[in-house]
Design a protein around this motif. Sequence first.
Motif, PDB file in Angstrom:
ATOM      1  N   GLY A 124      44.747  38.185  29.178  1.00  0.00           N
ATOM      2  CA  GLY A 124      45.529  37.771  28.020  1.00  0.00           C
ATOM      3  C   GLY A 124      46.107  36.382  28.208  1.00  0.00           C
ATOM      4  N   SER A 125      46.928  35.985  27.264  1.00  0.00           N
ATOM      5  CA  SER A 125      47.513  34.645  27.325  1.00  0.00           C
ATOM      6  C   SER A 125      48.648  34.588  28.334  1.00  0.00           C
ATOM      7  CB  SER A 125      47.998  34.219  25.945  1.00  0.00           C
ATOM      8  OG  SER A 125      48.965  35.139  25.481  1.00  0.00           O
ATOM      9  N   GLY A 126      49.247  35.740  28.654  1.00  0.00           N
ATOM     10  CA  GLY A 126      50.328  35.771  29.637  1.00  0.00           C
ATOM     11  C   GLY A 126      49.796  36.056  31.032  1.00  0.00           C
ATOM     12  N   GLU A 127      50.712  36.310  31.950  1.00  0.00           N
ATOM     13  CA  GLU A 127      50.332  36.635  33.325  1.00  0.00           C
ATOM     14  C   GLU A 127      49.638  37.996  33.334  1.00  0.00           C
ATOM     15  OE1 GLU A 127      53.083  37.758  36.861  1.00  0.00           O
ATOM     16  OE2 GLU A 127      52.944  35.575  36.782  1.00  0.00           O
ATOM     17  N   THR A 128      48.517  38.091  34.050  1.00  0.00           N
ATOM     18  CA  THR A 128      47.718  39.308  34.103  1.00  0.00           C
ATOM     19  C   THR A 128      47.565  39.750  35.546  1.00  0.00           C
ATOM     20  OG1 THR A 128      46.489  38.493  32.189  1.00  0.00           O
ATOM     21  CG2 THR A 128      45.563  40.363  33.345  1.00  0.00           C
ATOM     22  N   GLU A 129      47.768  41.048  35.804  1.00  0.00           N
ATOM     23  CA  GLU A 129      47.638  41.585  37.149  1.00  0.00           C
ATOM     24  C   GLU A 129      46.436  42.519  37.207  1.00  0.00           C
ATOM     25  OE1 GLU A 129      51.033  42.987  39.725  1.00  0.00           O
ATOM     26  OE2 GLU A 129      50.066  44.906  39.252  1.00  0.00           O
ATOM     27  N   TYR A 130      45.637  42.352  38.241  1.00  0.00           N
ATOM     28  CA  TYR A 130      44.466  43.200  38.458  1.00  0.00           C
ATOM     29  C   TYR A 130      44.656  43.979  39.742  1.00  0.00           C
ATOM     30  CZ  TYR A 130      42.133  40.777  34.717  1.00  0.00           C
ATOM     31  OH  TYR A 130      41.812  40.274  33.492  1.00  0.00           O
ATOM     32  N   SER A 131      44.253  45.231  39.707  1.00  0.00           N
ATOM     33  CA  SER A 131      44.311  46.105  40.864  1.00  0.00           C
ATOM     34  C   SER A 131      42.931  46.713  41.057  1.00  0.00           C
ATOM     35  CB  SER A 131      45.345  47.207  40.634  1.00  0.00           C
ATOM     36  OG  SER A 131      45.220  48.218  41.604  1.00  0.00           O
ATOM     37  N   GLN A 136      46.885  38.413  40.849  1.00  0.00           N
ATOM     38  CA  GLN A 136      47.564  37.997  39.629  1.00  0.00           C
ATOM     39  C   GLN A 136      46.957  36.702  39.128  1.00  0.00           C
ATOM     40  OE1 GLN A 136      51.770  37.777  40.425  1.00  0.00           O
ATOM     41  NE2 GLN A 136      52.070  39.775  39.486  1.00  0.00           N
ATOM     42  N   LEU A 137      46.725  36.669  37.821  1.00  0.00           N
ATOM     43  CA  LEU A 137      46.281  35.438  37.169  1.00  0.00           C
ATOM     44  C   LEU A 137      47.462  34.900  36.379  1.00  0.00           C
ATOM     45  CD1 LEU A 137      42.730  36.254  35.783  1.00  0.00           C
ATOM     46  CD2 LEU A 137      43.332  34.887  37.758  1.00  0.00           C
ATOM     47  N   PRO A 138      47.751  33.621  36.508  1.00  0.00           N
ATOM     48  CA  PRO A 138      48.866  33.046  35.744  1.00  0.00           C
ATOM     49  C   PRO A 138      48.541  32.992  34.261  1.00  0.00           C
ATOM     50  CG  PRO A 138      47.680  31.331  36.898  1.00  0.00           C
ATOM     51  CD  PRO A 138      47.076  32.633  37.324  1.00  0.00           C
ATOM     52  N   ALA A 139      49.532  32.639  33.473  1.00  0.00           N
ATOM     53  CA  ALA A 139      49.333  32.483  32.035  1.00  0.00           C
ATOM     54  C   ALA A 139      48.249  31.452  31.771  1.00  0.00           C
ATOM     55  CB  ALA A 139      50.647  32.068  31.374  1.00  0.00           C
ATOM     56  N   ALA A 140      47.651  31.504  30.614  1.00  0.00           N
ATOM     57  CA  ALA A 140      46.500  30.652  30.275  1.00  0.00           C
ATOM     58  C   ALA A 140      46.829  29.171  30.408  1.00  0.00           C
ATOM     59  CB  ALA A 140      46.026  30.959  28.862  1.00  0.00           C
ATOM     60  N   GLU A 141      48.015  28.730  29.997  1.00  0.00           N
ATOM     61  CA  GLU A 141      48.355  27.310  30.072  1.00  0.00           C
ATOM     62  C   GLU A 141      48.500  26.860  31.514  1.00  0.00           C
ATOM     63  OE1 GLU A 141      49.426  29.047  26.334  1.00  0.00           O
ATOM     64  OE2 GLU A 141      50.345  29.468  28.263  1.00  0.00           O
ATOM     65  N   GLU A 142      49.049  27.735  32.392  1.00  0.00           N
ATOM     66  CA  GLU A 142      49.254  27.369  33.789  1.00  0.00           C
ATOM     67  C   GLU A 142      47.937  27.261  34.528  1.00  0.00           C
ATOM     68  OE1 GLU A 142      51.881  30.115  35.642  1.00  0.00           O
ATOM     69  OE2 GLU A 142      53.302  30.054  33.999  1.00  0.00           O
ATOM     70  N   ASN A 190      46.741  45.198  34.358  1.00  0.00           N
ATOM     71  CA  ASN A 190      48.127  45.455  33.944  1.00  0.00           C
ATOM     72  C   ASN A 190      48.429  46.954  33.885  1.00  0.00           C
ATOM     73  OD1 ASN A 190      48.729  42.727  33.738  1.00  0.00           O
ATOM     74  ND2 ASN A 190      48.122  42.637  31.602  1.00  0.00           N
ATOM     75  N   GLY A 191      47.923  47.691  34.880  1.00  0.00           N
ATOM     76  CA  GLY A 191      48.192  49.122  34.974  1.00  0.00           C
ATOM     77  C   GLY A 191      47.286  50.006  34.154  1.00  0.00           C
ATOM     78  N   MET A 243      40.706  33.730  23.670  1.00  0.00           N
ATOM     79  CA  MET A 243      40.676  34.538  24.882  1.00  0.00           C
ATOM     80  C   MET A 243      39.717  33.939  25.899  1.00  0.00           C
ATOM     81  SD  MET A 243      40.803  38.445  23.587  1.00  0.00           S
ATOM     82  CE  MET A 243      40.928  39.061  25.243  1.00  0.00           C
ATOM     83  N   ARG A 244      40.186  33.872  27.132  1.00  0.00           N
ATOM     84  CA  ARG A 244      39.334  33.415  28.206  1.00  0.00           C
ATOM     85  C   ARG A 244      38.365  34.523  28.583  1.00  0.00           C
ATOM     86  NH1 ARG A 244      43.277  31.955  32.974  1.00  0.00           N
ATOM     87  NH2 ARG A 244      44.347  33.823  32.319  1.00  0.00           N
ATOM     88  N   SER A 245      37.209  34.150  29.029  1.00  0.00           N
ATOM     89  CA  SER A 245      36.233  35.099  29.542  1.00  0.00           C
ATOM     90  C   SER A 245      35.917  34.690  30.967  1.00  0.00           C
ATOM     91  CB  SER A 245      34.976  35.077  28.678  1.00  0.00           C
ATOM     92  OG  SER A 245      34.043  35.999  29.181  1.00  0.00           O
ATOM     93  N   LEU A 246      36.254  35.565  31.913  1.00  0.00           N
ATOM     94  CA  LEU A 246      36.050  35.295  33.322  1.00  0.00           C
ATOM     95  C   LEU A 246      35.160  36.375  33.917  1.00  0.00           C
ATOM     96  CD1 LEU A 246      39.758  34.460  34.269  1.00  0.00           C
ATOM     97  CD2 LEU A 246      37.958  32.845  33.701  1.00  0.00           C
ATOM     98  N   ILE A 247      34.657  36.110  35.104  1.00  0.00           N
ATOM     99  CA  ILE A 247      33.826  37.068  35.821  1.00  0.00           C
ATOM    100  C   ILE A 247      34.582  37.542  37.059  1.00  0.00           C
ATOM    101  CG2 ILE A 247      31.651  37.411  37.075  1.00  0.00           C
ATOM    102  CD1 ILE A 247      31.211  37.001  34.119  1.00  0.00           C
ATOM    103  N   MET A 248      34.634  38.858  37.250  1.00  0.00           N
ATOM    104  CA  MET A 248      35.199  39.428  38.469  1.00  0.00           C
ATOM    105  C   MET A 248      34.029  39.925  39.315  1.00  0.00           C
ATOM    106  SD  MET A 248      37.813  42.638  39.061  1.00  0.00           S
ATOM    107  CE  MET A 248      39.280  41.809  38.470  1.00  0.00           C
ATOM    108  N   GLU A 249      33.946  39.393  40.526  1.00  0.00           N
ATOM    109  CA  GLU A 249      32.879  39.765  41.447  1.00  0.00           C
ATOM    110  C   GLU A 249      33.488  40.634  42.543  1.00  0.00           C
ATOM    111  OE1 GLU A 249      29.716  36.933  43.198  1.00  0.00           O
ATOM    112  OE2 GLU A 249      31.292  37.120  44.715  1.00  0.00           O
ATOM    113  N   ILE A 250      32.994  41.880  42.679  1.00  0.00           N
ATOM    114  CA  ILE A 250      33.523  42.827  43.648  1.00  0.00           C
ATOM    115  C   ILE A 250      32.432  43.156  44.652  1.00  0.00           C
ATOM    116  CG2 ILE A 250      34.562  45.097  43.968  1.00  0.00           C
ATOM    117  CD1 ILE A 250      35.410  44.925  40.989  1.00  0.00           C
ATOM    118  N   SER A 251      32.730  42.955  45.951  1.00  0.00           N
ATOM    119  CA  SER A 251      31.787  43.249  47.021  1.00  0.00           C
ATOM    120  C   SER A 251      32.442  44.181  48.021  1.00  0.00           C
ATOM    121  CB  SER A 251      31.359  41.968  47.737  1.00  0.00           C
ATOM    122  OG  SER A 251      30.821  41.045  46.837  1.00  0.00           O
ATOM    123  N   THR A 252      31.678  45.137  48.545  1.00  0.00           N
ATOM    124  CA  THR A 252      32.172  46.032  49.589  1.00  0.00           C
ATOM    125  C   THR A 252      31.185  46.062  50.740  1.00  0.00           C
ATOM    126  OG1 THR A 252      31.092  47.985  48.678  1.00  0.00           O
ATOM    127  CG2 THR A 252      33.308  47.523  47.899  1.00  0.00           C
TER     128      THR A 252
END
Length: 160
Positions: free
Chosen positions: A100-107, A150-156, A76-77, A43-52
Amino acid sequence: MKRFSLILLVWIFCAATAWLVLSGPGRTKPATPMDRNHENQIMRSLIMEISTTFDLSKDPFALDSSSPSGLLVHENGRQIHSFMDLNAEKTPILLTIHPGSGETEYSVHASGDTDLNRPAALRVRILDRDLAIRDATAWSSDGPLHLFMQLPAAEESRHE
């Protein structure tokens, strides 16, 4: 002659014991090389930085109190983070995400005390170590802000 045979038996006993200990079931086996399929499953570990640019705290003078003030993050909902009563000085918010390993969507949904005289902004960056792999900003002059990424699949994503 007794001494010589006794010494010989002790040496044979010591050598047999050492051989059994070193070659027995408790011995560690040499490491097998990792196959490529297992590498893709990590599993990849990434950082999401949110600023307002506006406060995410509850507006006591809001005409419409049906939508809650704060920040909601969905993957993914499915809601993964919720922050309420934050002011603009407390951002940026850093979240660790595990796509995840597939395409992941963040909202990301942000609502709060927005001033009608100036535009409000919501910026979301997804970082892999120090490298920004996604960066998006939403602007609004009134009301809540929504941002989809959207983040693409891990290989992409490795070949970008």
